[in-house]
Write a protein that holds these residues in place. Sequence first.
Motif, PDB file in Angstrom:
ATOM      1  N   GLY A   1       0.862  -1.256   0.112  1.00  0.00           N
ATOM      2  CA  GLY A   1       0.085   0.110  -0.095  1.00  0.00           C
ATOM      3  C   GLY A   1       0.818   1.169  -0.123  1.00  0.00           C
ATOM      4  O   GLY A   1       0.679   2.062  -0.850  1.00  0.00           O
ATOM      5  N   PHE A   2       1.945   1.503   1.050  1.00  0.00           N
ATOM      6  CA  PHE A   2       2.761   2.479   0.877  1.00  0.00           C
ATOM      7  C   PHE A   2       3.647   2.546  -0.342  1.00  0.00           C
ATOM      8  O   PHE A   2       3.942   3.693  -0.819  1.00  0.00           O
ATOM      9  CB  PHE A   2       3.786   2.278   2.079  1.00  0.00           C
TER      10      PHE A   2
ATOM     11  N   THR B   1       2.699   1.833  -3.448  1.00  0.00           N
ATOM     12  CA  THR B   1       1.878   2.182  -4.687  1.00  0.00           C
ATOM     13  C   THR B   1       1.963   3.798  -4.460  1.00  0.00           C
ATOM     14  O   THR B   1       2.088   4.622  -5.688  1.00  0.00           O
ATOM     15  CB  THR B   1       0.470   1.844  -4.181  1.00  0.00           C
ATOM     16  N   ILE B   2       1.704   4.316  -3.188  1.00  0.00           N
ATOM     17  CA  ILE B   2       1.723   5.798  -3.242  1.00  0.00           C
ATOM     18  C   ILE B   2       3.037   6.583  -3.225  1.00  0.00           C
ATOM     19  O   ILE B   2       3.144   7.607  -4.097  1.00  0.00           O
ATOM     20  CB  ILE B   2       1.173   6.230  -1.537  1.00  0.00           C
TER      21      ILE B   2
ATOM     22  N   ASN C   1      -5.842   8.530   6.254  1.00  0.00           N
ATOM     23  CA  ASN C   1      -5.815   8.339   4.940  1.00  0.00           C
ATOM     24  C   ASN C   1      -6.471   6.936   4.698  1.00  0.00           C
ATOM     25  O   ASN C   1      -6.109   5.708   4.292  1.00  0.00           O
ATOM     26  CB  ASN C   1      -4.442   7.837   4.500  1.00  0.00           C
TER      27      ASN C   1
ATOM     28  N   ASN D   1      -7.056   6.043  -0.304  1.00  0.00           N
ATOM     29  CA  ASN D   1      -6.139   5.301  -1.384  1.00  0.00           C
ATOM     30  C   ASN D   1      -4.988   4.551  -0.748  1.00  0.00           C
ATOM     31  O   ASN D   1      -4.268   3.676  -1.077  1.00  0.00           O
ATOM     32  CB  ASN D   1      -5.457   6.547  -2.329  1.00  0.00           C
ATOM     33  N   LEU D   2      -4.999   4.499   0.749  1.00  0.00           N
ATOM     34  CA  LEU D   2      -4.011   3.741   1.244  1.00  0.00           C
ATOM     35  C   LEU D   2      -4.969   2.693   2.478  1.00  0.00           C
ATOM     36  O   LEU D   2      -4.519   1.624   2.463  1.00  0.00           O
ATOM     37  CB  LEU D   2      -3.041   4.786   2.400  1.00  0.00           C
TER      38      LEU D   2
ATOM     39  N   ILE E   1      -4.897  -1.571   2.468  1.00  0.00           N
ATOM     40  CA  ILE E   1      -4.289  -2.001   3.698  1.00  0.00           C
ATOM     41  C   ILE E   1      -5.512  -2.669   4.561  1.00  0.00           C
ATOM     42  O   ILE E   1      -5.105  -3.995   5.062  1.00  0.00           O
ATOM     43  CB  ILE E   1      -3.764  -1.039   4.802  1.00  0.00           C
TER      44      ILE E   1
ATOM     45  N   LEU F   1      -3.378   4.913  10.610  1.00  0.00           N
ATOM     46  CA  LEU F   1      -2.931   5.312   9.215  1.00  0.00           C
ATOM     47  C   LEU F   1      -2.608   6.596   9.234  1.00  0.00           C
ATOM     48  O   LEU F   1      -2.705   7.569  10.134  1.00  0.00           O
ATOM     49  CB  LEU F   1      -4.326   5.321   8.189  1.00  0.00           C
TER      50      LEU F   1
ATOM     51  N   THR G   1       3.418   9.386   7.190  1.00  0.00           N
ATOM     52  CA  THR G   1       3.450   8.228   6.006  1.00  0.00           C
ATOM     53  C   THR G   1       4.650   7.423   6.315  1.00  0.00           C
ATOM     54  O   THR G   1       4.252   6.383   6.460  1.00  0.00           O
ATOM     55  CB  THR G   1       3.638   8.518   4.578  1.00  0.00           C
TER      56      THR G   1
END
Length: 331
Positions: free
Chosen positions: A26-27, A29-30, A125, A128-129, A133, A283, A311
């Motif tokens: 997940g992280f 991708t961001i 978040n 999108n996160l 997750i 998050l 983050t």
Amino acid sequence: MPTGGPADERADGAARIGAMVGVLEGFATIAVIVAVGWLLADRRVLDESAQGNLSRLAFHVASPALLLTVMQRTPLDAVLSANLVTSLISFATVVGVYLVVARLRWAGASLGSRVIGGLSAGYVNAGNLGIPIALYVLGDVAWVAPTLLMQLLVITPIAMALFDSDARGERPTLGRSLRRMLGNPITLGAVAGLLIAVFDVHLPRVVAAPIDLLGAMAVPSMLVAFGISLRRGPRPAAGHTAGHVWTLVALKVALMPAVGLGVGLALGLRGQALFAVVVTAALPTAQNIFTYAVRYRREVNLARDAIFVSTFASVPVIVGIAGLFHAFAGV
């Protein structure tokens, strides 16, 4: 039948590794999309004006479309639960602590600046996160739905009304706040999606497809704009705002999951339900806050830095929470 043999240990190990991989995916991708924005700014393909344009696109068009899409697909029966109450109390507690600290340390800040600070401390978040997750770590996207709904339908409309009042130099009243809510594209998108879900309306494909396509631009637009800011703006968490940033990060990734754990236990949550509440509370700050800061020209660098640092800081926190719950609660 005996338990706890080599097969069980291998299964436990695989589950633990799977949870950690899910967090990192997940992280990652961001991070990749933010890096694209940084690289485009570094090569001077995009500049500060592009950052503003992307943020305005996300605020006025893409985010409302995304919220409409998300809300109409959110399972409402999975939302109205103790998880929703826990998320709301956790948010209110952390923001309350921030406002007290801000009054003592950063007196004189405008209403809009305080709203940005409060959102940076407590707005997670969850989109999108949180969704990836929830899928990889919690096993079901529905676990993040209560927080997502609370933020979209309660926190965001109130924040938008406060921002609009601050931008116009007006004192926020109930009537003005309601008018601001109804005229804000973010709020309109979320409310429209909720109404579609409640009344079980099925949009024709010719309407739904363009909305989905516009909504798909929201997260990339926010993240690319964020990457531009990292390249063109000052170094994150440096200078006179460093103390403010680290205060927000401590509230977000340390205090909020602790509050979520305490409130969840008090409300009778156990096992997977409690695990979901604590992971969601841990998050990092949502990228939406940067978009709001740019839109209303309030504490842009503070929002950017809180998102950036929280983050990174949330990665070991979420991995640690997953490990502890797996070891002691069997989830």
